[in-house]
Design a protein around this motif. Sequence first.
Motif, PDB file in Angstrom:
ATOM      1  N   HIS A 133      36.729  54.424  73.316  1.00 24.69           N
ATOM      2  CA  HIS A 133      37.293  53.695  74.450  1.00 24.69           C
ATOM      3  C   HIS A 133      38.793  53.517  74.217  1.00 24.69           C
ATOM      4  CE1 HIS A 133      33.386  52.394  76.220  1.00 24.69           C
ATOM      5  NE2 HIS A 133      32.986  52.579  74.973  1.00 24.69           N
ATOM      6  N   LEU A 134      39.585  53.933  75.177  1.00 24.98           N
ATOM      7  CA  LEU A 134      41.037  53.756  75.141  1.00 24.98           C
ATOM      8  C   LEU A 134      41.391  52.658  76.139  1.00 24.98           C
ATOM      9  CD1 LEU A 134      43.836  54.572  74.191  1.00 24.98           C
ATOM     10  CD2 LEU A 134      43.804  56.447  75.861  1.00 24.98           C
ATOM     11  N   ILE A 135      41.844  51.528  75.620  1.00 27.68           N
ATOM     12  CA  ILE A 135      42.160  50.365  76.457  1.00 27.68           C
ATOM     13  C   ILE A 135      43.670  50.312  76.658  1.00 27.68           C
ATOM     14  CG2 ILE A 135      42.027  47.859  76.639  1.00 27.68           C
ATOM     15  CD1 ILE A 135      39.504  47.972  74.936  1.00 27.68           C
ATOM     16  N   VAL A 136      44.098  50.518  77.893  1.00 31.66           N
ATOM     17  CA  VAL A 136      45.515  50.604  78.219  1.00 31.66           C
ATOM     18  C   VAL A 136      46.035  49.234  78.654  1.00 31.66           C
ATOM     19  CG1 VAL A 136      47.242  51.680  79.706  1.00 31.66           C
ATOM     20  CG2 VAL A 136      45.299  53.026  78.859  1.00 31.66           C
ATOM     21  N   GLY A 137      47.174  48.857  78.100  1.00 36.75           N
ATOM     22  CA  GLY A 137      47.796  47.590  78.453  1.00 36.75           C
ATOM     23  C   GLY A 137      48.455  46.960  77.245  1.00 36.75           C
ATOM     24  N   ASP A 138      49.109  45.853  77.454  1.00 38.61           N
ATOM     25  CA  ASP A 138      49.764  45.113  76.384  1.00 38.61           C
ATOM     26  C   ASP A 138      48.695  44.532  75.457  1.00 38.61           C
ATOM     27  OD1 ASP A 138      51.126  43.174  74.821  1.00 38.61           O
ATOM     28  OD2 ASP A 138      52.629  42.898  76.387  1.00 38.61           O
ATOM     29  N   ALA A 139      48.717  44.929  74.189  1.00 41.94           N
ATOM     30  CA  ALA A 139      47.688  44.490  73.246  1.00 41.94           C
ATOM     31  C   ALA A 139      47.645  42.976  73.103  1.00 41.94           C
ATOM     32  CB  ALA A 139      47.913  45.139  71.884  1.00 41.94           C
ATOM     33  N   ARG A 140      48.748  42.297  73.377  1.00 40.52           N
ATOM     34  CA  ARG A 140      48.755  40.836  73.295  1.00 40.52           C
ATOM     35  C   ARG A 140      47.835  40.217  74.343  1.00 40.52           C
ATOM     36  NH1 ARG A 140      55.174  40.124  73.494  1.00 40.52           N
ATOM     37  NH2 ARG A 140      54.783  41.697  75.110  1.00 40.52           N
ATOM     38  N   ASP A 141      47.529  41.006  75.390  1.00 37.55           N
ATOM     39  CA  ASP A 141      46.577  40.562  76.408  1.00 37.55           C
ATOM     40  C   ASP A 141      45.204  41.187  76.208  1.00 37.55           C
ATOM     41  OD1 ASP A 141      48.598  39.100  77.764  1.00 37.55           O
ATOM     42  OD2 ASP A 141      49.260  40.942  78.767  1.00 37.55           O
ATOM     43  N   THR A 142      45.175  42.483  75.879  1.00 34.01           N
ATOM     44  CA  THR A 142      43.900  43.206  75.853  1.00 34.01           C
ATOM     45  C   THR A 142      43.063  42.898  74.612  1.00 34.01           C
ATOM     46  OG1 THR A 142      45.012  45.141  74.911  1.00 34.01           O
ATOM     47  CG2 THR A 142      44.756  45.074  77.310  1.00 34.01           C
ATOM     48  N   VAL A 143      43.693  42.717  73.456  1.00 28.80           N
ATOM     49  CA  VAL A 143      42.901  42.436  72.249  1.00 28.80           C
ATOM     50  C   VAL A 143      42.199  41.081  72.347  1.00 28.80           C
ATOM     51  CG1 VAL A 143      42.970  42.085  69.749  1.00 28.80           C
ATOM     52  CG2 VAL A 143      44.252  43.973  70.776  1.00 28.80           C
ATOM     53  N   PRO A 144      42.902  39.997  72.720  1.00 28.54           N
ATOM     54  CA  PRO A 144      42.196  38.715  72.816  1.00 28.54           C
ATOM     55  C   PRO A 144      41.032  38.741  73.803  1.00 28.54           C
ATOM     56  CG  PRO A 144      44.568  38.357  72.790  1.00 28.54           C
ATOM     57  CD  PRO A 144      44.361  39.840  72.947  1.00 28.54           C
ATOM     58  N   ASN A 145      41.130  39.576  74.843  1.00 30.04           N
ATOM     59  CA  ASN A 145      40.081  39.625  75.863  1.00 30.04           C
ATOM     60  C   ASN A 145      38.984  40.648  75.557  1.00 30.04           C
ATOM     61  OD1 ASN A 145      41.132  37.633  77.636  1.00 30.04           O
ATOM     62  ND2 ASN A 145      42.680  39.087  78.339  1.00 30.04           N
ATOM     63  N   TRP A 146      39.141  41.369  74.464  1.00 25.03           N
ATOM     64  CA  TRP A 146      38.141  42.364  74.068  1.00 25.03           C
ATOM     65  C   TRP A 146      36.878  41.658  73.585  1.00 25.03           C
ATOM     66  CZ3 TRP A 146      37.716  44.946  68.748  1.00 25.03           C
ATOM     67  CH2 TRP A 146      36.883  46.071  68.809  1.00 25.03           C
ATOM     68  N   ARG A 147      35.737  42.234  73.843  1.00 24.92           N
ATOM     69  CA  ARG A 147      34.472  41.619  73.439  1.00 24.92           C
ATOM     70  C   ARG A 147      33.907  42.224  72.163  1.00 24.92           C
ATOM     71  NH1 ARG A 147      31.133  40.778  79.165  1.00 24.92           N
ATOM     72  NH2 ARG A 147      32.701  39.460  80.189  1.00 24.92           N
ATOM     73  N   GLY A 148      34.608  43.211  71.588  1.00 22.22           N
ATOM     74  CA  GLY A 148      34.083  43.898  70.425  1.00 22.22           C
ATOM     75  C   GLY A 148      34.491  43.281  69.105  1.00 22.22           C
ATOM     76  N   LEU A 149      33.860  43.775  68.041  1.00 20.34           N
ATOM     77  CA  LEU A 149      34.206  43.434  66.664  1.00 20.34           C
ATOM     78  C   LEU A 149      34.381  44.741  65.899  1.00 20.34           C
ATOM     79  CD1 LEU A 149      31.697  40.562  65.724  1.00 20.34           C
ATOM     80  CD2 LEU A 149      34.151  40.333  66.199  1.00 20.34           C
ATOM     81  N   ALA A 150      35.480  44.865  65.181  1.00 24.13           N
ATOM     82  CA  ALA A 150      35.755  46.079  64.423  1.00 24.13           C
ATOM     83  C   ALA A 150      35.401  45.889  62.956  1.00 24.13           C
ATOM     84  CB  ALA A 150      37.224  46.467  64.558  1.00 24.13           C
ATOM     85  N   ASP A 151      34.835  46.928  62.371  1.00 26.63           N
ATOM     86  CA  ASP A 151      34.603  46.933  60.923  1.00 26.63           C
ATOM     87  C   ASP A 151      35.868  47.327  60.168  1.00 26.63           C
ATOM     88  OD1 ASP A 151      31.606  46.493  60.793  1.00 26.63           O
ATOM     89  OD2 ASP A 151      31.705  48.231  62.142  1.00 26.63           O
ATOM     90  N   ALA A 152      36.737  48.068  60.830  1.00 29.69           N
ATOM     91  CA  ALA A 152      38.001  48.486  60.219  1.00 29.69           C
ATOM     92  C   ALA A 152      39.069  48.573  61.298  1.00 29.69           C
ATOM     93  CB  ALA A 152      37.849  49.844  59.529  1.00 29.69           C
ATOM     94  N   TRP A 153      40.237  48.064  60.984  1.00 25.40           N
ATOM     95  CA  TRP A 153      41.385  48.115  61.893  1.00 25.40           C
ATOM     96  C   TRP A 153      42.441  49.056  61.337  1.00 25.40           C
ATOM     97  CZ3 TRP A 153      42.470  46.102  66.652  1.00 25.40           C
ATOM     98  CH2 TRP A 153      41.596  45.135  67.165  1.00 25.40           C
ATOM     99  N   PHE A 154      42.983  49.889  62.227  1.00 20.88           N
ATOM    100  CA  PHE A 154      44.163  50.693  61.931  1.00 20.88           C
ATOM    101  C   PHE A 154      45.333  50.028  62.665  1.00 20.88           C
ATOM    102  CE2 PHE A 154      41.615  54.976  61.832  1.00 20.88           C
ATOM    103  CZ  PHE A 154      40.831  54.498  60.798  1.00 20.88           C
ATOM    104  N   LEU A 155      46.219  49.384  61.933  1.00 22.40           N
ATOM    105  CA  LEU A 155      47.385  48.740  62.550  1.00 22.40           C
ATOM    106  C   LEU A 155      48.524  49.746  62.522  1.00 22.40           C
ATOM    107  CD1 LEU A 155      47.059  45.167  60.974  1.00 22.40           C
ATOM    108  CD2 LEU A 155      45.965  46.120  63.032  1.00 22.40           C
ATOM    109  N   ASP A 156      48.681  50.459  63.639  1.00 21.17           N
ATOM    110  CA  ASP A 156      49.546  51.635  63.662  1.00 21.17           C
ATOM    111  C   ASP A 156      50.577  51.576  64.779  1.00 21.17           C
ATOM    112  OD1 ASP A 156      50.456  54.067  62.717  1.00 21.17           O
ATOM    113  OD2 ASP A 156      49.072  55.248  63.933  1.00 21.17           O
ATOM    114  N   GLY A 157      51.095  50.381  65.053  1.00 21.42           N
ATOM    115  CA  GLY A 157      52.198  50.298  65.996  1.00 21.42           C
ATOM    116  C   GLY A 157      53.462  50.887  65.392  1.00 21.42           C
TER     117      GLY A 157
END
Length: 224
Positions: A133-157
Amino acid sequence: MDMNQSDKTQWRGDIPVSSRFDDPYYSLDNGLAETRHVFLAGNDLPARFSAGFHIAELGFGTGLNLVASWLCWREAGQAGPLKFTSFEAFPMDPEDALRALGDFPEAAELAPDIAALLADPSTPLIRDDLEMHLIVGDARDTVPNWRGLADAWFLDGFAPAKNPELWEPSLLQAVTAHTAPGGTFATYTAAGAIRRALDEAGFDVSRIPGFGRKRHMTVGKLSL
């Protein structure tokens, strides 16, 4: 963050560079090797792979991280699909992604799927071994509103000095809130402010050797 300003890809030889952030999308040395070192090894993958494993990332870029993860999943022989969610404010043009991925022979089979995803981000990329899933938008808005949980994060800004919005403490707090128990993160940056923000967000943070010209990078595991 101005979501309307154009962000055309520029090229430094074969390396794509964001005109918006004046920063390469990946290492000038070897982008695929960098991804494998920073994001896969940094999250102890493939050793941690299990059924339903979920990777999330900030910054989709060329899709190279997805390619590396997808190939790793296949090589590990995992049953079922890898779950992968990426948050991206400014999706790359499909043609530019194809050009970038064309520099990596290993990506040849997967590149058309990446281009199709970028052409229509609203349609998930579903294959027998991938749920993307590719979620388009400002991550400051889209991440808090996401309903998922990640086992691993790639912080690649892009670099914190050039793309500070993607490294704001409140966003990193949201990353923590959307991390599964025992979950991890990895990032190429070793900036002290970022390490402190991730520590304050709830991760046990470590600085380890980086890739290529970068002496250090940062990894962490969600504190219990």
